[in-house]
Write a protein that holds these residues in place. Structure first.
Motif, PDB file in Angstrom:
ATOM      1  N   ASN A  56      -4.911   5.234  -7.087  1.00  0.00           N
ATOM      2  CA  ASN A  56      -4.780   4.136  -6.135  1.00  0.00           C
ATOM      3  C   ASN A  56      -3.932   3.039  -6.759  1.00  0.00           C
ATOM      4  O   ASN A  56      -4.346   2.396  -7.705  1.00  0.00           O
ATOM      5  N   SER A  57      -2.736   2.817  -6.228  1.00  0.00           N
ATOM      6  CA  SER A  57      -1.830   1.821  -6.798  1.00  0.00           C
ATOM      7  C   SER A  57      -1.559   0.685  -5.820  1.00  0.00           C
ATOM      8  O   SER A  57      -0.486   0.106  -5.837  1.00  0.00           O
ATOM      9  N   THR A  58      -2.521   0.420  -4.942  1.00  0.00           N
ATOM     10  CA  THR A  58      -2.391  -0.707  -4.014  1.00  0.00           C
ATOM     11  C   THR A  58      -2.305  -2.001  -4.809  1.00  0.00           C
ATOM     12  O   THR A  58      -3.049  -2.213  -5.763  1.00  0.00           O
ATOM     13  N   GLN A  59      -1.369  -2.871  -4.419  1.00  0.00           N
ATOM     14  CA  GLN A  59      -1.169  -4.135  -5.130  1.00  0.00           C
ATOM     15  C   GLN A  59      -1.177  -5.312  -4.166  1.00  0.00           C
ATOM     16  O   GLN A  59      -0.777  -5.190  -3.002  1.00  0.00           O
ATOM     17  N   MET A  60      -1.621  -6.443  -4.688  1.00  0.00           N
ATOM     18  CA  MET A  60      -1.652  -7.675  -3.906  1.00  0.00           C
ATOM     19  C   MET A  60      -0.881  -8.752  -4.652  1.00  0.00           C
ATOM     20  O   MET A  60      -1.028  -8.910  -5.861  1.00  0.00           O
ATOM     21  N   HIS A  61      -0.061  -9.473  -3.925  1.00  0.00           N
ATOM     22  CA  HIS A  61       0.640 -10.616  -4.499  1.00  0.00           C
ATOM     23  C   HIS A  61      -0.106 -11.887  -4.103  1.00  0.00           C
ATOM     24  O   HIS A  61      -0.483 -12.064  -2.943  1.00  0.00           O
ATOM     25  N   LEU A  62      -0.331 -12.762  -5.061  1.00  0.00           N
ATOM     26  CA  LEU A  62      -0.976 -14.038  -4.754  1.00  0.00           C
ATOM     27  C   LEU A  62      -0.604 -15.084  -5.790  1.00  0.00           C
ATOM     28  O   LEU A  62      -0.230 -14.764  -6.924  1.00  0.00           O
ATOM     29  N   ASN A  63      -0.704 -16.331  -5.363  1.00  0.00           N
ATOM     30  CA  ASN A  63      -0.508 -17.469  -6.247  1.00  0.00           C
ATOM     31  C   ASN A  63      -1.760 -18.320  -6.159  1.00  0.00           C
ATOM     32  O   ASN A  63      -2.170 -18.740  -5.071  1.00  0.00           O
ATOM     33  N   VAL A  64      -2.403 -18.523  -7.307  1.00  0.00           N
ATOM     34  CA  VAL A  64      -3.608 -19.361  -7.377  1.00  0.00           C
ATOM     35  C   VAL A  64      -3.333 -20.474  -8.371  1.00  0.00           C
ATOM     36  O   VAL A  64      -2.983 -20.207  -9.527  1.00  0.00           O
ATOM     37  N   ARG A  65      -3.460 -21.694  -7.924  1.00  0.00           N
ATOM     38  CA  ARG A  65      -3.219 -22.822  -8.825  1.00  0.00           C
ATOM     39  C   ARG A  65      -4.096 -23.999  -8.460  1.00  0.00           C
ATOM     40  O   ARG A  65      -4.651 -24.079  -7.346  1.00  0.00           O
ATOM     41  N   SER A  66      -4.225 -24.907  -9.399  1.00  0.00           N
ATOM     42  CA  SER A  66      -4.972 -26.144  -9.158  1.00  0.00           C
ATOM     43  C   SER A  66      -4.063 -27.316  -9.464  1.00  0.00           C
ATOM     44  O   SER A  66      -3.140 -27.213 -10.277  1.00  0.00           O
ATOM     45  N   GLU A  67      -4.307 -28.413  -8.788  1.00  0.00           N
ATOM     46  CA  GLU A  67      -3.557 -29.624  -9.088  1.00  0.00           C
ATOM     47  C   GLU A  67      -4.442 -30.837  -8.846  1.00  0.00           C
ATOM     48  O   GLU A  67      -5.291 -30.826  -7.946  1.00  0.00           O
TER      49      GLU A  67
ATOM     50  N   ILE B  81       0.850  -1.185   0.000  1.00  0.00           N
ATOM     51  CA  ILE B  81       0.000   0.000   0.000  1.00  0.00           C
ATOM     52  C   ILE B  81       0.890   1.241   0.000  1.00  0.00           C
ATOM     53  O   ILE B  81       1.711   1.418   0.906  1.00  0.00           O
ATOM     54  N   PRO B  82       0.774   2.105  -1.014  1.00  0.00           N
ATOM     55  CA  PRO B  82       1.565   3.357  -1.032  1.00  0.00           C
ATOM     56  C   PRO B  82       1.262   4.202   0.191  1.00  0.00           C
ATOM     57  O   PRO B  82       0.154   4.165   0.740  1.00  0.00           O
ATOM     58  N   VAL B  83       2.236   4.968   0.638  1.00  0.00           N
ATOM     59  CA  VAL B  83       2.082   5.784   1.857  1.00  0.00           C
ATOM     60  C   VAL B  83       0.884   6.709   1.754  1.00  0.00           C
ATOM     61  O   VAL B  83       0.099   6.857   2.688  1.00  0.00           O
TER      62      VAL B  83
END
Length: 456
Positions: A152-163, A18-20
């Motif tokens: 608004n440049s809020t970013q989220m990191h995530l990994n979504v996968r199926s196996e 989240i930017p300041v």
């Protein structure tokens, strides 16, 4: 009989940047206190929540080095679930995993949610053929809550996968205390594979024979002495339930697994409930060298408070230089609602490590190891790397309800009949623990009452 196709949708490696200028001015919100959380939803599956680590905006190191590789949520889809989602996608498009991100603390105060919605992320899922191949749907940073004006440049990191996660599925054809058959299920096919025998051990005489009279396998002297030492930690008169045992046989009649109540379920002083500080315990046993060898230990108790849940803890017992260690390795610990019941599960996917090597276990009682690749969520590690990923689950009905446990066991953890039977015995012990932890002011059904209890 072949296993049933299952697919796991896994969400992990969460982080928020989240930017300041856009940090909400809320009390308690500070980068070092990790104040953000999210709600993860997939169609009709139960909502799951997870904490999102917040990356300091002033950090000088790479953002990816702050990403902790751990599992935040997982959804288990059977073939029927996949078919249902595929049918709906014809009219409504691909199913989407929806993530709502909040700032503030989880929970509610006076019925009002304390978190403030920051934004949402949606990840489309193409589940066609997912039961036979692994797919990564998202791995990296995505924008959150953009207003379209670039402010608004809020970013989220995530990994979504199926196996794919094929499983053997078993179901008790009756309640465990009624000595039922156990069938293997695939689609509409049901095939008997085990029989169960519920019985009482005469624990007052010190006889630790864990088998019914019709069985051919007897414990050795060393096995009996070891079991006696574990089972006699607490056996005293009063309100108690003790001596329950269930043996699993294959269709030829040979015993292939057993669960034995070695520590009685005793009401704590001044109450009619089994307390966490004084739990009852089962040993899960497997045959070997013409005797029973302890494989796992299940403890159970009744939680106090408004939750009124069945608490449990399952540990794996290791064979160390030909002798059994009395301290186990924790595989599962949680609480089930006594009214509604739920699922007992062993799932080792949630062990994590960040990319610079510092381990961050999702359960502090269990060790962790580094992930195999940047897209991994990490796997549990202990001596011999015995179990990883999803291991097993079994249904547990609430108090007073007819219970016919359904057991799912991952194919990768079944190499022989005894492997599957051990998990079936564990499922039976977990189900019977719901009865063993019932308030002592309530009377048990007759199948669970020893003949002497019925006469008194």
């Amino acid at each position: 009989m072949d296993p049933c196709p299952f697919v796991r949708i896994m969400v992990g490696n969460l982080a928020l940047k989240i930017p300041v200028a856009s940090k909400p001015a809320l009390s308690g919100v500070h980068p070092s206190s990790s104040p953000c959380f999210c709600k993860i939803k997939l169609k009709s599956f139960p909502l799951q929540t997870a904490i999102i680590p917040l990356i300091p905006s002033e950090s000088k190191v790479s953002d990816n080095q702050h990403v902790i590789q751990s599992l935040a949520a997982s959804f288990h889809l059977s073939k029927a679930d996949l078919d249902k989602l595929a049918a709906k996608s014809i009219f409504a498009g691909k199913p989407c995993l929806k993530i709502s991100i909040y700032t503030g603390r989880r929970g509610a105060t006076c019925g009002i949610n304390s978190g403030r919605l920051l934004g949402k992320v949606s990840v489309p899922l193409d589940l066609t053929g997912s039961e036979i191949r692994s797919t990564v749907y998202q791995n990296g940073w995505v924008g959150v809550g953009n207003k379209g004006d670039g402010t608004n440049s809020t970013q989220m990191h995530l990994n979504v996968r199926s196996e794919p996660d094929p499983r053997f599925v078993f179901q008790f054809e009756g309640e465990p205390e009624c000595s039922p058959q156990v069938s293997q299920i695939q689609g509409n096919l049901r095939q008997p594979v085990f029989t169960c025998k519920f019985s009482f051990r005469n624990s007052s005489s010190g006889d630790r024979n864990l088998m019914s009279r019709s069985s051919t396998l007897e414990p050795s002297i060393s096995s009996r002495s070891w079991l006696t030492s574990i089972g006699s930690e607490r056996e005293r008169p009063g309100k108690e339930r003790k001596g329950w045992s269930i043996t699993v046989h294959d269709l030829s009649g040979s015993p292939v697994a057993a669960a034995s109540m070695v520590t009685p379920f005793v009401a704590s002083p001044g109450s009619d409930r089994v307390s966490r500080s004084n739990p009852g315990a089962w040993l899960i046993l497997r045959p070997g060298d013409n005797t029973w060898k302890p494989w796992g230990r299940l403890e159970a108790w009744r939680e106090r408070g408004s939750s009124d849940g069945l608490g449990y803890r399952f540990e794996l017992l290791l064979d160390t230089n030909g002798g059994m260690s009395t301290t186990g390795i924790l595989l599962s610990e949680s609480t089930l609602p006594t009214k509604k019941g739920g699922k007992f599960a062993i799932d080792m996917s949630g062990r994590g490590s960040n990319t610079n090597g510092r381990t961050t276990p999702s359960n502090s009682s269990s060790p962790a190891c580094s992930p195999r690749s940047s897209g991994d969520h990490g796997y549990g590690l202990w001596p011999y790397c015995l179990y990883r990923g999803f291991v097993m689950s079994s249904t547990v009905e609430g108090e007073g309800k007819c219970s016919r446990p359904a057991v799912e066991v991952s194919v990768q953890h079944v190499n022989c009949t005894e492997d599957a039977a051990a998990f079936v015995a564990l499922a039976a012990a977990m189900d019977l623990s719901m009865d063993a932890c019932q308030l002592f002011s309530h009377k048990l059904r007759k199948e669970l009452c020893h003949q002497q209890d019925n006469m008194s």
